[in-house]
Design a protein around this motif. Structure first.
Motif, PDB file in Angstrom:
ATOM      1  N   LYS A   1      45.709  48.143  47.834  1.00  0.00           N
ATOM      2  CA  LYS A   1      44.919  47.410  46.822  1.00  0.00           C
ATOM      3  C   LYS A   1      45.770  46.340  46.158  1.00  0.00           C
ATOM      4  O   LYS A   1      45.292  45.238  45.885  1.00  0.00           O
ATOM      5  CB  LYS A   1      44.415  48.387  45.744  1.00  0.00           C
ATOM      6  CG  LYS A   1      43.457  49.422  46.256  1.00  0.00           C
ATOM      7  CD  LYS A   1      42.029  48.971  46.065  1.00  0.00           C
ATOM      8  CE  LYS A   1      41.077  50.063  46.510  1.00  0.00           C
ATOM      9  NZ  LYS A   1      39.775  49.544  46.908  1.00  0.00           N
TER      10      LYS A   1
ATOM     11  N   SER B   1      40.046  39.998  39.265  1.00  0.00           N
ATOM     12  CA  SER B   1      39.257  39.016  39.990  1.00  0.00           C
ATOM     13  C   SER B   1      37.822  39.468  40.200  1.00  0.00           C
ATOM     14  O   SER B   1      36.892  38.727  40.003  1.00  0.00           O
ATOM     15  CB  SER B   1      39.924  38.720  41.328  1.00  0.00           C
ATOM     16  OG  SER B   1      40.142  39.929  42.018  1.00  0.00           O
TER      17      SER B   1
ATOM     18  N   SER C   1      39.839  45.374  38.558  1.00  0.00           N
ATOM     19  CA  SER C   1      40.492  44.254  39.227  1.00  0.00           C
ATOM     20  C   SER C   1      40.156  42.992  38.464  1.00  0.00           C
ATOM     21  O   SER C   1      38.990  42.712  38.209  1.00  0.00           O
ATOM     22  CB  SER C   1      39.974  44.161  40.656  1.00  0.00           C
ATOM     23  OG  SER C   1      40.204  42.881  41.134  1.00  0.00           O
TER      24      SER C   1
ATOM     25  N   PHE D   1      39.991  49.300  40.169  1.00  0.00           N
ATOM     26  CA  PHE D   1      41.220  49.137  40.956  1.00  0.00           C
ATOM     27  C   PHE D   1      41.686  50.500  41.431  1.00  0.00           C
ATOM     28  O   PHE D   1      42.056  50.691  42.569  1.00  0.00           O
ATOM     29  CB  PHE D   1      42.287  48.485  40.080  1.00  0.00           C
ATOM     30  CG  PHE D   1      43.450  47.960  40.860  1.00  0.00           C
ATOM     31  CD1 PHE D   1      43.421  46.655  41.339  1.00  0.00           C
ATOM     32  CD2 PHE D   1      44.545  48.745  41.122  1.00  0.00           C
ATOM     33  CE1 PHE D   1      44.490  46.155  42.062  1.00  0.00           C
ATOM     34  CE2 PHE D   1      45.603  48.247  41.847  1.00  0.00           C
ATOM     35  CZ  PHE D   1      45.584  46.956  42.320  1.00  0.00           C
TER      36      PHE D   1
ATOM     37  N   ALA E   1      44.867  42.459  46.195  1.00  0.00           N
ATOM     38  CA  ALA E   1      44.705  41.708  44.943  1.00  0.00           C
ATOM     39  C   ALA E   1      45.634  40.500  44.912  1.00  0.00           C
ATOM     40  O   ALA E   1      45.264  39.435  44.421  1.00  0.00           O
ATOM     41  CB  ALA E   1      44.974  42.616  43.752  1.00  0.00           C
TER      42      ALA E   1
ATOM     43  N   LYS F   1      44.404  37.340  46.712  1.00  0.00           N
ATOM     44  CA  LYS F   1      43.254  36.572  46.198  1.00  0.00           C
ATOM     45  C   LYS F   1      43.720  35.394  45.366  1.00  0.00           C
ATOM     46  O   LYS F   1      44.773  35.404  44.789  1.00  0.00           O
ATOM     47  CB  LYS F   1      42.374  37.499  45.371  1.00  0.00           C
ATOM     48  CG  LYS F   1      41.558  38.389  46.285  1.00  0.00           C
ATOM     49  CD  LYS F   1      40.868  39.500  45.523  1.00  0.00           C
ATOM     50  CE  LYS F   1      40.320  40.494  46.531  1.00  0.00           C
ATOM     51  NZ  LYS F   1      40.374  41.839  46.049  1.00  0.00           N
TER      52      LYS F   1
END
Ligand SMILES: O=C(O)[C@H](O)COP(=O)(O)O
Length: 329
Positions: free
Chosen positions: A322, A62, A60, A67, A326, A329
């Protein structure tokens, strides 16, 4: 655009196939000596004869957390997509192995197809060696929510491999390997290539031209029958693509009306009679789930928000969650 005379929208039958062999593709650790990698995985070689394989675990951006789970599932998504409209589709010419690009409409179809599959995981892309399939794959991936970058792997020479080496592991993890294979090319249409389909039907008769275009055994003059096309396309699928699915890698294949007809015939266990009514539209993705050695047809995702697609499997639903997390965010 061709019509779909055999439905690929409905959830389809479950078909048994021969036992798969596990694939190690994308699982080797980085910097594995060249001679430890099976031939088909020798993708990127550095000057020091070290190999870097584009990774399967996606971090990911971030949080730097996996992921997708590192432990690959025995389930994988398979997306098939016929290229968008080409300049010769538009002119109604037999194209076959002539390498013709997409029209503007074809570009749009590829982008729309990409939206439909934008929430379905893709770890590996196989395309034919023809530009219309490659354009379709690349354009479709511009729409993918995961934003991984498709990178064509050049296997034609050692120099091509070494000169396209990626030196950042993190960048590799944010990439999708694209493998171009001539075996997935459109059937070779022989002496029909470049001829107008309507004029050819007027000259030789509708029935004769229909047999050349849709029968299993009858080849067009000096060209490949669907059976001959299947010999290379299905063999390639079995040897190179099915093992990836068996390893849990999610695969997209961007190819052609007839190379995909032969692969669908294999996946759906169609008879040589049934395949005569199978006609694929340009730019419409078809989804299969490969699980426990079986292919389950899921039809064509209607759109990226279609809840039904994600209800098909827990794994797809988790992937979708997911993506949503994501993007918040
Ligand atoms: O090669 C072609 O002309 C098309 O891509 C497929 O043609 P078909 O629908 O006549 O098989």
């Amino acid at each position: 655009m061709a019509s779909t005379t055999m439905s690929h929208q409905a959830i389809g039958s479950t078909v048994s196939h021969r036992p798969f062999r596990a694939s190690q593709f994308l699982k080797e650790p980085l910097n594995v000596p060249m001679n430890f990698i099976p031939k088909r995985f020798k993708i990127e070689a550095t000057a020091s004869s070290q190999v870097s394989v584009i990774g399967n675990t996606v971090l990911s951006p971030s949080k730097n957390k996996p992921f997708e789970s590192k432990k690959k599932s025995n389930e994988a998504a398979l997306i098939l997509i016929r290229h968008g409209e080409s300049l010769w589709n538009e002119k109604n010419l037999f194209t076959g192995c002539v390498d013709v690009p997409l029209t503007q409409k074809g570009v749009g179809e590829a982008i729309e197809a990409g939206k439909k599959i934008s929430n379905i995981p893709v770890d590996l892309i196989f395309t034919s060696s023809l530009i219309r399939a490659q354009m379709t794959a690349m354009l479709a991936m511009t729409q993918h929510r995961r934003k991984k970058v498709p990178i064509i792997l050049h296997n034609e020479s050692v120099k091509a491999k070494t000169w396209s080496h990626v030196f950042s592991e993190e960048t590799r993890k944010q990439s999708i390997p694209v493998i171009a294979a001539w075996q997935l090319n459109e059937r070779m249409y022989g002496e029909l290539q470049g001829l107008n389909k309507k004029e050819t039907a007027e000259r030789y008769g509708t029935q004769q031209v229909h047999e050349w275009r849709r029968s299993y055994e009858i080849p067009p003059p000096k060209g490949e029958s669907l059976e001959m096309c299947a010999e290379r396309a299905v063999a390639y699928f079995e040897d190179n693509i099915k093992p990836e699915l068996a390893s849990g890698n999610n695969v997209m294949i961007a190819a052609h009306g007839n190379s995909l007809r032969s692969i669908i015939m294999y996946l759906d266990d169609l008879t040589s009679q049934e395949v005569t009514t199978l006609d694929l539209s340009t730019g419409i993705p078809l989804l299969y789930i490969f699980k426990e050695g079986k292919f389950m047809k899921r039809g064509s995702p209607v759109g990226p928000t279609e809840a039904g697609v994600y209800a098909y499997t827990k794994r797809l639903a988790q992937y979708r969650e997911k993506l949503d997390e994501a993007s918040l965010k």
